[in-house]
Enzyme design. Structure first.
Site, short mmCIF file in Angstrom:
data_model
loop_
_atom_site.label_atom_id
_atom_site.label_comp_id
_atom_site.label_asym_id
_atom_site.label_seq_id
_atom_site.Cartn_x
_atom_site.Cartn_y
_atom_site.Cartn_z
N GLU A 195 -4.60 11.10 -12.90
CA GLU A 195 -5.29 10.31 -11.86
C GLU A 195 -4.21 9.66 -11.01
O GLU A 195 -3.51 8.75 -11.46
CB GLU A 195 -6.17 9.24 -12.52
CG GLU A 195 -7.24 9.79 -13.45
CD GLU A 195 -8.33 10.57 -12.72
OE1 GLU A 195 -8.34 10.58 -11.48
OE2 GLU A 195 -9.16 11.18 -13.41
N CYS A 233 -6.25 2.28 -6.90
CA CYS A 233 -5.96 3.66 -6.49
C CYS A 233 -7.00 4.20 -5.52
O CYS A 233 -6.71 5.10 -4.74
CB CYS A 233 -5.85 4.56 -7.72
SG CYS A 233 -7.32 4.58 -8.77
#
Length: 484
Positions: free
Chosen positions: A216, A250
């Site tokens: 990720e 993120c």
């Protein structure tokens, strides 16, 4: 650091967890539920201590700690607790006259002892979301917190020892040497959340042991603005999504693509929302998280100092205090410092464009983002953006909270990552789908043609079983999609 795990103990922890996994206790769904419930109470019983760790490591306000991590983490566990019986149940493939008599099935089996390398920005939720899925799948796990959140790492190590089965779930604290030692070992699955630069290192290390890995990685997530949007609501949501957790998310919106002749109106709406958020100025606000380290603060300050755009809101940075004011910069060009890397801080660049087509081309010329945002009430506008771009997620009129929506996967595409977690997707990440078959003796009356000696009669029988007849060659006609 005193709370770091000694390097010589890491291999022993790996061995102990493999022995715990092979003991078979996690074959019991009831034991998985027990561990899930223990994890939930680990958080619930110590919510105040987690808030203290958030404050120590990130200077985070209590509301952000509750909304972004504590409440969502318990929800993730409850989802796994309520669903593990269904998720773990053996599945049957569709009925087939040829194969059903062999009782084909798909067993849901754990991948083994797994590793979760956690970033600093969500140091609880990014532990719990994958861990809940791993427990439900029947896996053991080592959790490696970020060295940038030492209070959280120490707290997790202490509480895991009290609440979780130490034969199955352990915390390893440390920095590069400890992580390197972990990556030298084989794992049932590795999940790494963080930067693309380190992601390449993790993937390379995993390749040496043939350990499966999910990444990720984030990236520069754009926002497409439709001039006909609900600007008042949109500006408020955008600034919250960008500035919450000091932009250290993120899936935070990284930059905005706005029609050139709408930029003044857009900036005015952002200014109104900004002043409502910070009526006495951001420097006096108690609603701001600080940057995780002086080095990260200096990096963000450099990006602001070097921009050729015009700073219209914020702009102040204090490296020693690890403080960057929520900042908005207009008239940012494609080669600007603010476009050179993922900002991962509370700075919002506005990139003016002449058309939606130009905005789409701008995004498509860059790496696929983890998420792409659209601010519009126009279905055609949203469809044009979503249909002509690629991203991990595609979200309209909201920011970052899609990660907590039950039933939606969280993951990237291409350079923004691979693999999915949250909810059942976490369970799937750590689950091996094991094909099983049990063929009775009488099946040879149907499949006996497979045995030598071969002849034309057997060849025809095998062909009949395969049923390889295709539709006519021109059965499906494609005349091209009309350009929107």
């Amino acid at each position: 650091m005193s709370h770091y795990t000694p390097l010589e103990e890491i291999a022993a922890i790996h061995t102990a967890l493999n022995q715990g996994f092979r003991s078979g206790k996690l074959k019991s769904i009831a034991y998985r539920k027990q561990q899930l419930l223990s994890l939930a109470y680990l958080i619930k019983d110590n919510a105040e201590r987690f808030q203290e760790a958030f404050a120590a490591d990130l200077g985070r306000p209590v509301l952000e700690g509750a909304f972004l991590e504590i409440d969502g983490s318990i929800t993730e566990i409850k989802t796994a607790l309520n669903s593990v019986d269904k998720w773990a149940k053996t599945e049957r493939p569709p009925f087939s006259l040829t194969w059903t008599p062999m009782r084909p099935a798909i067993r849901k089996e754990p991948k083994g002892v797994c590793l979760n390398i956690v970033p600093f920005n969500y140091p609880l939720w990014l532990v719990v979301s994958p861990l809940a899925g791993a427990i439900a799948a029947g896996c053991a796990m080592v959790v490696k917190p970020s060295e940038l959140t030492p209070a959280m790492g120490a707290l997790l190590a202490e509480l895991f020892a009290k609440y979780m089965d130490p034969d199955l779930y352990r915390v390893v604290n440390g920095a590069i040497p400890e992580t390197t030692k972990l990556l030298d070992l084989p794992w049932g699955h590795i999940l790494y959340t963080g930067s693309g630069r380190v992601g390449k290192i993790v993937a390379g290390a995993a390749a040496k042991t043939l350990s499966p890995v999910s990444l990720e990685l984030g990236g520069k997530s754009p926002v497409f603005v439709d001039p006909k949007c609900d600007l008042t609501v949109g500006a408020r949501r955008l600034l919250w999504g960008k500035f919450v957790n000091a932009g250290q998310t993120c899936v935070a919106p990284d930059y905005v693509l706005v029609p050139r002749d709408f930029q003044d109106t857009f900036v005015a709406a952002l200014t109104e929302a900004y002043n409502a958020f910070y009526p006495s100025g951001p420097g006096a606000s108690t609603s701001l998280t600080h940057i995780v380290s002086s080095a990260h603060t200096a990096r963000i300050k450099r990006l602001i100092d070097e921009t050729k755009g015009k700073t219209v809101l914020g702009g102040e940075a204090d490296v020693e205090r690890k403080y960057v004011a929520p900042t908005v910069v207009r008239d940012v060009g494609p080669q600007d410092s603010l476009m050179s890397e993922e900002i991962f801080g509370p700075v919002l660049p506005i990139v003016p464009v002449d058309s939606l087509d130009e905005a789409i081309a701008f995004v498509n010329a860059r790496e696929h983002p983890l998420v792409l945002y659209v601010m519009s009430q126009d279905s055609a506008f949203k469809s044009k953006v979503f249909d002509n771009t690629q991203s991990g997620a595609a979200i309209a009129n909201e920011y970052i909270i899609h990660c907590g929506v039950d039933g939606l996967p969280f993951g990237g595409i291409g350079p923004s990552g691979n693999g999915y977690h949250t909810g059942k997707f976490s369970f799937d990440m750590f689950t091996h789908l094991r094909a099983v078959l049990d063929s009775p003796g009488w099946i040879d009356r149907i499949l006996g043609a497979r045995y030598p000696p071969y002849d034309d009669k057997k060849l025809k029988a095998v062909a009949a079983l395969a049923n390889t007849k295709l539709p006519p060659r021109n059965a499906f006609k494609f005349q091209g999609e009309k350009k929107r």
